[in-house]
Scaffold this motif. Structure first.
Motif, PDB file in Angstrom:
ATOM      1  N   TRP A   5      -1.044   4.887  -1.116  1.00  0.00           N
ATOM      2  CA  TRP A   5       0.494   4.869  -1.429  1.00  0.00           C
ATOM      3  C   TRP A   5       1.923   5.655  -0.680  1.00  0.00           C
ATOM      4  O   TRP A   5       1.653   5.390   0.682  1.00  0.00           O
ATOM      5  N   ARG A   6       2.662   5.381  -0.978  1.00  0.00           N
ATOM      6  CA  ARG A   6       4.232   5.937  -0.180  1.00  0.00           C
ATOM      7  C   ARG A   6       4.974   6.922  -1.079  1.00  0.00           C
ATOM      8  O   ARG A   6       4.978   6.957  -2.164  1.00  0.00           O
ATOM      9  N   ASN A 140      12.060  -4.575   0.967  1.00  0.00           N
ATOM     10  CA  ASN A 140      12.573  -5.180  -0.682  1.00  0.00           C
ATOM     11  C   ASN A 140      11.656  -6.105  -1.411  1.00  0.00           C
ATOM     12  O   ASN A 140      11.122  -5.406  -2.762  1.00  0.00           O
ATOM     13  N   ASP A 141      11.358  -7.046  -0.548  1.00  0.00           N
ATOM     14  CA  ASP A 141      10.495  -8.099  -1.384  1.00  0.00           C
ATOM     15  C   ASP A 141       8.688  -7.049  -1.847  1.00  0.00           C
ATOM     16  O   ASP A 141       8.296  -7.192  -2.456  1.00  0.00           O
ATOM     17  N   TRP A 142       9.004  -5.877  -0.416  1.00  0.00           N
ATOM     18  CA  TRP A 142       7.312  -5.983  -0.936  1.00  0.00           C
ATOM     19  C   TRP A 142       7.276  -4.697  -2.102  1.00  0.00           C
ATOM     20  O   TRP A 142       6.073  -4.441  -2.694  1.00  0.00           O
ATOM     21  N   ASP A 143       8.542  -4.100  -1.807  1.00  0.00           N
ATOM     22  CA  ASP A 143       8.725  -2.793  -2.856  1.00  0.00           C
ATOM     23  C   ASP A 143       8.590  -3.648  -4.558  1.00  0.00           C
ATOM     24  O   ASP A 143       8.216  -3.007  -5.211  1.00  0.00           O
ATOM     25  N   ALA A 144       9.265  -4.646  -4.745  1.00  0.00           N
ATOM     26  CA  ALA A 144       9.021  -5.107  -5.682  1.00  0.00           C
ATOM     27  C   ALA A 144       7.871  -6.284  -6.032  1.00  0.00           C
ATOM     28  O   ALA A 144       6.763  -5.144  -7.232  1.00  0.00           O
ATOM     29  N   PHE A 145       7.145  -6.672  -5.174  1.00  0.00           N
ATOM     30  CA  PHE A 145       5.524  -6.593  -5.603  1.00  0.00           C
ATOM     31  C   PHE A 145       5.304  -5.656  -5.722  1.00  0.00           C
ATOM     32  O   PHE A 145       4.399  -5.627  -6.764  1.00  0.00           O
ATOM     33  N   PHE A 146       5.000  -4.365  -5.078  1.00  0.00           N
ATOM     34  CA  PHE A 146       4.508  -3.188  -5.059  1.00  0.00           C
ATOM     35  C   PHE A 146       4.061  -2.569  -6.428  1.00  0.00           C
ATOM     36  O   PHE A 146       3.859  -2.022  -7.312  1.00  0.00           O
ATOM     37  N   ASP A 147       6.053  -2.569  -7.208  1.00  0.00           N
ATOM     38  CA  ASP A 147       6.240  -2.260  -8.807  1.00  0.00           C
ATOM     39  C   ASP A 147       5.897  -3.066  -9.516  1.00  0.00           C
ATOM     40  O   ASP A 147       5.394  -2.612 -10.124  1.00  0.00           O
ATOM     41  N   PHE A 169       9.621 -12.763  12.607  1.00  0.00           N
ATOM     42  CA  PHE A 169       9.518 -12.956  14.241  1.00  0.00           C
ATOM     43  C   PHE A 169       7.874 -13.415  14.692  1.00  0.00           C
ATOM     44  O   PHE A 169       7.322 -12.813  15.674  1.00  0.00           O
ATOM     45  N   ASN A 170       6.756 -13.347  13.650  1.00  0.00           N
ATOM     46  CA  ASN A 170       5.964 -14.460  14.339  1.00  0.00           C
ATOM     47  C   ASN A 170       4.708 -12.798  14.360  1.00  0.00           C
ATOM     48  O   ASN A 170       3.797 -13.080  14.710  1.00  0.00           O
ATOM     49  N   GLU A 171       5.477 -11.973  13.487  1.00  0.00           N
ATOM     50  CA  GLU A 171       4.314 -11.135  13.694  1.00  0.00           C
ATOM     51  C   GLU A 171       4.484 -10.230  12.176  1.00  0.00           C
ATOM     52  O   GLU A 171       5.281 -10.142  11.572  1.00  0.00           O
ATOM     53  N   PRO A 172       3.269 -10.152  10.949  1.00  0.00           N
ATOM     54  CA  PRO A 172       3.064  -9.229  10.011  1.00  0.00           C
ATOM     55  C   PRO A 172       3.549  -7.750   9.867  1.00  0.00           C
ATOM     56  O   PRO A 172       2.388  -7.464   9.638  1.00  0.00           O
ATOM     57  N   LYS A 173       4.310  -7.561  10.726  1.00  0.00           N
ATOM     58  CA  LYS A 173       4.594  -6.467  10.616  1.00  0.00           C
ATOM     59  C   LYS A 173       4.336  -5.555   9.386  1.00  0.00           C
ATOM     60  O   LYS A 173       3.958  -4.568   9.617  1.00  0.00           O
ATOM     61  N   LEU A 174       4.972  -5.684   8.330  1.00  0.00           N
ATOM     62  CA  LEU A 174       4.917  -4.727   7.251  1.00  0.00           C
ATOM     63  C   LEU A 174       4.200  -4.870   6.151  1.00  0.00           C
ATOM     64  O   LEU A 174       3.343  -4.074   5.916  1.00  0.00           O
ATOM     65  N   LEU A 178       1.694  -1.913   5.837  1.00  0.00           N
ATOM     66  CA  LEU A 178       1.507  -0.642   3.793  1.00  0.00           C
ATOM     67  C   LEU A 178      -0.258  -1.951   3.920  1.00  0.00           C
ATOM     68  O   LEU A 178      -0.329  -1.079   2.583  1.00  0.00           O
ATOM     69  N   PHE A 179      -0.416  -2.107   5.039  1.00  0.00           N
ATOM     70  CA  PHE A 179      -2.020  -2.918   3.519  1.00  0.00           C
ATOM     71  C   PHE A 179      -3.155  -2.184   4.574  1.00  0.00           C
ATOM     72  O   PHE A 179      -3.108  -1.746   5.714  1.00  0.00           O
ATOM     73  N   HIS A 180      -3.705  -1.005   4.068  1.00  0.00           N
ATOM     74  CA  HIS A 180      -5.345  -0.341   5.183  1.00  0.00           C
ATOM     75  C   HIS A 180      -5.894  -0.825   4.899  1.00  0.00           C
ATOM     76  O   HIS A 180      -6.779  -1.119   3.535  1.00  0.00           O
ATOM     77  N   LEU A 181      -6.574  -2.140   5.846  1.00  0.00           N
ATOM     78  CA  LEU A 181      -7.748  -3.100   5.610  1.00  0.00           C
ATOM     79  C   LEU A 181      -8.915  -2.562   6.834  1.00  0.00           C
ATOM     80  O   LEU A 181      -8.647  -1.798   7.420  1.00  0.00           O
ATOM     81  N   PRO A 182      -9.782  -3.833   6.557  1.00  0.00           N
ATOM     82  CA  PRO A 182     -11.106  -2.873   7.139  1.00  0.00           C
ATOM     83  C   PRO A 182     -10.748  -3.574   8.806  1.00  0.00           C
ATOM     84  O   PRO A 182     -10.218  -4.620   8.974  1.00  0.00           O
ATOM     85  N   ASP A 183     -11.661  -2.548  10.178  1.00  0.00           N
ATOM     86  CA  ASP A 183     -10.502  -3.091  11.312  1.00  0.00           C
ATOM     87  C   ASP A 183     -12.409  -3.294  11.967  1.00  0.00           C
ATOM     88  O   ASP A 183     -12.502  -3.143  12.923  1.00  0.00           O
ATOM     89  N   ASN A 184     -12.502  -4.545  11.953  1.00  0.00           N
ATOM     90  CA  ASN A 184     -14.310  -5.340  12.131  1.00  0.00           C
ATOM     91  C   ASN A 184     -13.514  -6.554  12.510  1.00  0.00           C
ATOM     92  O   ASN A 184     -14.737  -7.674  12.338  1.00  0.00           O
TER      93      ASN A 184
END
Length: 247
Positions: A5-6, A140-147, A169-174, A178-184
């Motif tokens: 959560w944020r 802003n787009d992510w805020d709308a999605f999660f809301d 810029f070729n990286e999915p930084k946000l 914003l997601f906590h995913l398996p590191d495997n």
């Protein structure tokens, strides 16, 4: 089960309270301390920095519904109660939802998602095939999605993948912030851009179609070969065959 959560930056610590649904109000819930990171969108003039709190709950009882709430550990600072159900211990039939590009038009998409849950109320989780948003570098787009998805993904685990619209810029930084995913995933790419998990008798492998296939192929082959799962699913954003000429 991972919960995230944020909050504003005024909240420096996160905690999750959880217990089995059948435990009753008199039972003392378990409590887990979350990790906290800063998420920044330099394009925002106001509220440019948030804190994201995330925790993975372990040693849960299989096939069991849990209730949970999130907060900062002090009384009166807890969210409303949510719930989730853990995977079965052995072989058992299950269903899951699969949704393609969400990207925009959330008010219409949420109706589709709710209809899917009405048709399949026992769905174990929801896989989304990338392009969760339109502009991946803008919070802003992510805020709308999660809301708009709060009521759904507060109780139904989300299994996302990276689409081309997550890139900035070729990286999915946000996306990664914003997601906590398996590191495997494969050691040849950044953590959490590809990952896998097993649920019952099924293996699910999530790939990043924005990256060269060779960077993930050996890992994919190893995961498929080493798993004894009856069903094996691969999820990635780009289609193998396009309807657009020349692609």
């Amino acid at each position: 089960m991972s919960i995230q959560w944020r909050t504003s930056t005024e909240v420096g610590e996160g905690r999750v309270r959880y217990q089995e649904e059948t435990a009753g109000d008199a039972a003392k819930p378990l409590e887990a301390v979350a990790k906290t990171i800063s998420v920044e969108d330099i394009g925002l003039l106001e509220d440019a920095v948030n804190h994201r709190h995330f925790v993975t709950l372990t040693n849960l009882t299989p096939g069991t519904t849990y209730t949970y709430s999130v907060g900062d550990g002090t009384e009166g600072h807890w969210s409303r109660t949510g719930q989730f159900t853990t995977a079965p211990a052995g072989e058992a039939a299950f269903s899951f939802l699969y949704m393609g590009d969400i990207q925009a038009g959330y008010d219409k998409w949420i109706g589709l998602a709710k209809q899917a849950l009405t048709t399949c109320p026992e769905a174990a989780f929801c896989m989304t095939a990338g392009d969760q948003i339109n502009r991946g570098g803008e919070r802003n787009d992510w805020d709308a999605f999660f809301d708009i998805t709060d009521d759904i993904f507060g109780r139904l685990p989300m299994v996302p993948t990276v689409g081309n619209h997550e890139l900035y810029f070729n990286e999915p930084k946000l996306y990664l912030d914003l997601f906590h995913l398996p590191d495997n995933g494969p050691a040849t790419i950044a953590p959490e851009r590809a990952y896998s998990f097993e649920y019952g008798t099924a293996l699910f492998v999530v790939l990043d179609g924005n990256l060269p296939p060779d960077d993930q192929a050996s890992w994919l082959q190893e995961r498929l070969a080493s798993s004894k799962a009856v069903w094996k699913f691969a999820l990635f954003h780009q289609p193998l065959y396009s309807v657009a000429e020349g692609r």
